[in-house]
Structure formats: C-alpha cells, structure tokens
Design an enzyme around this catalytic site. Structure first.
Site, PDB file in Angstrom:
ATOM      1  N   HIS A 166      18.199   1.273  22.383  1.00 18.76           N
ATOM      2  CA  HIS A 166      18.371   1.774  23.755  1.00 18.76           C
ATOM      3  C   HIS A 166      18.442   3.303  23.759  1.00 18.76           C
ATOM      4  O   HIS A 166      17.779   3.965  24.574  1.00 18.76           O
ATOM      5  CB  HIS A 166      19.648   1.169  24.344  1.00 18.76           C
ATOM      6  CG  HIS A 166      20.065   1.762  25.654  1.00 18.76           C
ATOM      7  ND1 HIS A 166      19.778   1.174  26.869  1.00 18.76           N
ATOM      8  CD2 HIS A 166      20.772   2.901  25.947  1.00 18.76           C
ATOM      9  CE1 HIS A 166      20.282   1.923  27.842  1.00 18.76           C
ATOM     10  NE2 HIS A 166      20.896   2.971  27.312  1.00 18.76           N
ATOM     11  N   GLU A 167      19.226   3.864  22.851  1.00 20.91           N
ATOM     12  CA  GLU A 167      19.364   5.326  22.790  1.00 20.91           C
ATOM     13  C   GLU A 167      18.068   5.989  22.336  1.00 20.91           C
ATOM     14  O   GLU A 167      17.688   7.043  22.848  1.00 20.91           O
ATOM     15  CB  GLU A 167      20.519   5.710  21.866  1.00 20.91           C
ATOM     16  CG  GLU A 167      21.879   5.173  22.284  1.00 20.91           C
ATOM     17  CD  GLU A 167      22.278   5.570  23.694  1.00 20.91           C
ATOM     18  OE1 GLU A 167      21.795   6.616  24.179  1.00 20.91           O
ATOM     19  OE2 GLU A 167      23.057   4.831  24.315  1.00 20.91           O
TER      20      GLU A 167
ATOM     21  N   HIS B 178      15.879   6.341  25.268  1.00 25.48           N
ATOM     22  CA  HIS B 178      16.175   7.534  26.070  1.00 25.48           C
ATOM     23  C   HIS B 178      15.464   8.757  25.493  1.00 25.48           C
ATOM     24  O   HIS B 178      14.874   9.556  26.229  1.00 25.48           O
ATOM     25  CB  HIS B 178      17.684   7.808  26.078  1.00 25.48           C
ATOM     26  CG  HIS B 178      18.448   7.033  27.102  1.00 25.48           C
ATOM     27  ND1 HIS B 178      18.079   6.980  28.428  1.00 25.48           N
ATOM     28  CD2 HIS B 178      19.585   6.283  26.993  1.00 25.48           C
ATOM     29  CE1 HIS B 178      18.946   6.231  29.105  1.00 25.48           C
ATOM     30  NE2 HIS B 178      19.868   5.796  28.254  1.00 25.48           N
TER      31      HIS B 178
ATOM     32  N   GLU C 128      18.297   4.075  32.916  1.00 26.14           N
ATOM     33  CA  GLU C 128      19.000   3.073  32.116  1.00 26.14           C
ATOM     34  C   GLU C 128      18.187   1.790  32.022  1.00 26.14           C
ATOM     35  O   GLU C 128      18.119   1.165  30.956  1.00 26.14           O
ATOM     36  CB  GLU C 128      20.384   2.791  32.707  1.00 26.14           C
ATOM     37  CG  GLU C 128      21.389   3.915  32.518  1.00 26.14           C
ATOM     38  CD  GLU C 128      21.582   4.289  31.063  1.00 26.14           C
ATOM     39  OE1 GLU C 128      21.670   3.384  30.212  1.00 26.14           O
ATOM     40  OE2 GLU C 128      21.628   5.497  30.775  1.00 26.14           O
TER      41      GLU C 128
END
Length: 291
Positions: free
Chosen positions: A142-143, A146, A219
């Site tokens: 997930h990071e 980003h 997100e």
C-alpha cells in the site's frame, strides 16, 4: 519533475485567466487593487510552504516519529523487511526507498519523500509485532503504491493551489469590505484585516475539504496498488486487522496523519475533513473490484 512542471503550468494558466476575468468584470475599480501582482504574491507564498514541506518531508518524518532507518539489518525481521520492500519496489518500477521502523505501539505505516525514486517507507514496531507477514507485506505494498503514484508530490501541489486561492480571494474580500463598504481611503484599515482573516478561515475550511477529498481518493488507489502487488486477500486482511485495532491510541504526529495507512473513523459531515475513508469503505471497494 515533468509532473510538477505540467501542474505548475496548468495552474499558472488558471491564475492568469482568473486575473483577466476580474479585470474584465471591473472589480479592480471598486478596490483599486492590482490583481496581477496580488496573484503572483499569493502564488509565491501559497506554494512556498507546501513545496518546502515536501522537500524536507523525509527529514521531518524521521525527526517527528523517531524513525530509525535500516542501513544494515541486525535481525532476521529487519532483513525480511528490506527484502520485501526491495521486491515490491522492483515490481512497482521504482527505486528502492529508505526503509525504517518507528517506535509506536499502534499499528501504522507511512510513506513520504519529494520524489518516487527518493522516498521513505516506515512501519511501526506495533505493526511488525502483531501483524502476520502477509499482512505486513500488504501494508508495505500500500505504501509503495503511494510512492509509485506520486501521491506526496500531487498532494503538495494541490495544497499549494488551494493556499494560493485562499490567500487571493480572502484579500479581495478584505479589500472590498474596506474600500467599497466601509469607504476607507487611507490604506488598509481594521476592516480589511478583520474581513481578510474571516475569509481565510471560511475559505480555509472549504479548501481543506478539497484537499481531504483528494487524500481519500488516493487511499483507494493505494489500496488497489497494494492488492495488485501483495494480493487482494492479503490487502483486505490487513485492513480488517487495522479495523480491529481502532481502539489503540494514535501516536502518529498530526502532520503525518494523511500519510499513514490507518485512519478514517468519522462519517457524515465530519468525514469530509478526514484524510482517510472509513476502513469499511476501503474493504468493500477491494471486494467489489475482485468480483
């Protein structure tokens, strides 16, 4: 860098059009203000803060969270963490970011940095201790999502744009109240300053709603990237685990809340100012995409 240049060029065009429109409407005749110069002033100061924050974001994150960057792994857990981030970065097509651990009991993680090839990904000690390896990998994915999406840069640029417009229109309103309503001809008076501050407060809230809307959208995109890199099942499991830990006190500094994976406890009008969507919505979005 091309993303930054295109974004700045687009918004410069918007500012020029806004200035010309105000000129054609004759607003400057009521206030005696040079809107071209005001736009430049507001743009410089509006973007300066957000861009400076972006360029020092890694240093600020390390200082505010006590993140210790892993340069040489000392344990098998640190070795696994480095290898996992390296694998995910390679699959996402970005350079290996710095990897760190910050001392917090809450389960959280964040990514920051001014460039997707010069970033920092950090996880909390609590997340490493209580999450399964698959769940930790999903959080890391997930990071990395980003970083690969350039979210930190885009968020800083959007913040710069809204800062500019808040400053610009607040000063127009203040000058209008001072000159056209209060008929003050002796330079900016108390009416100007009171009206400007009031307008900045109101417009600042509206601007925050815009910025937080984008933050919530990113997100969902990062969750989708995490599902692609680590598997939809693992990403859903990680979010479910985060949901089960929502009673744990938040230790992440306010300045980094928008960059953490955890958040989104409020609904309704309060939810408009949240940087994260509710975890239930994020889980449902992943399930819907897998159908």
């Amino acid at each position: 860098m091309m993303r930054i240049l295109l974004f700045l060029a687009t918004n410069l065009a918007v500012l020029v059009i806004a200035s010309i429109t105000l000129k054609l409407l004759g607003v400057d005749r009521f206030t005696g203000q040079n809107y071209g110069s005001l736009l430049v002033f507001c743009a410089v100061f509006g973007f300066a803060g957000s861009l400076v924050s972006l360029f020092i974001s890694k240093w600020m994150a390390k200082m505010s969270t006590g993140t210790e960057v892993i340069s040489q792994p000392r344990t098998r857990h640190e070795q696994w963490l480095l290898q996992t981030v390296e694998e995910l970065s390679r699959e996402a097509g970005i350079k290996m970011p710095e990897v760190g651990i910050f001392p917090a009991y809450e389960a959280n993680a964040f990514a920051t940095g001014w460039n997707k090839n010069d970033a920092l990904v950090a996880v909390s000690q609590g997340l490493l201790e209580r999450f399964s390896p698959d769940e930790v990998k999903a959080v890391l994915a997930h990071e990395i999502g980003h970083v690969a999406n350039g979210d930190m840069v885009t968020l800083a640029l959007i913040q710069g744009v809204v800062n500019t417009f808040v400053m610009f229109f607040a000063r127009i309103f203040g000058n209008f109240v001072d000159k056209a309503i209060l008929k003050n001809e002796d330079g900016p008076g108390i009416g100007y300053f009171v009206a400007t501050i009031f307008a900045e407060l109101v417009l600042g809230i509206l601007a925050s709603i815009i910025v937080m809307w984008f933050s919530r959208r990113r997100e969902f995109r990062a969750d989708a990237a995490g599902a692609h890199l680590a598997g939809t099942g693992a990403m859903i499991a990680a979010l479910q685990r985060l949901r089960s830990e929502q009673g744990v006190p938040v230790q992440m500094p306010d300045t980094l809340n928008a960059f953490g994976i955890n958040g989104g406890l409020k609904h309704g009008l309060a939810g408009l100012l949240m940087s994260h969507p509710p975890l239930e919505d994020r889980i449902e979005a992943l399930r819907a995409s897998a159908r």
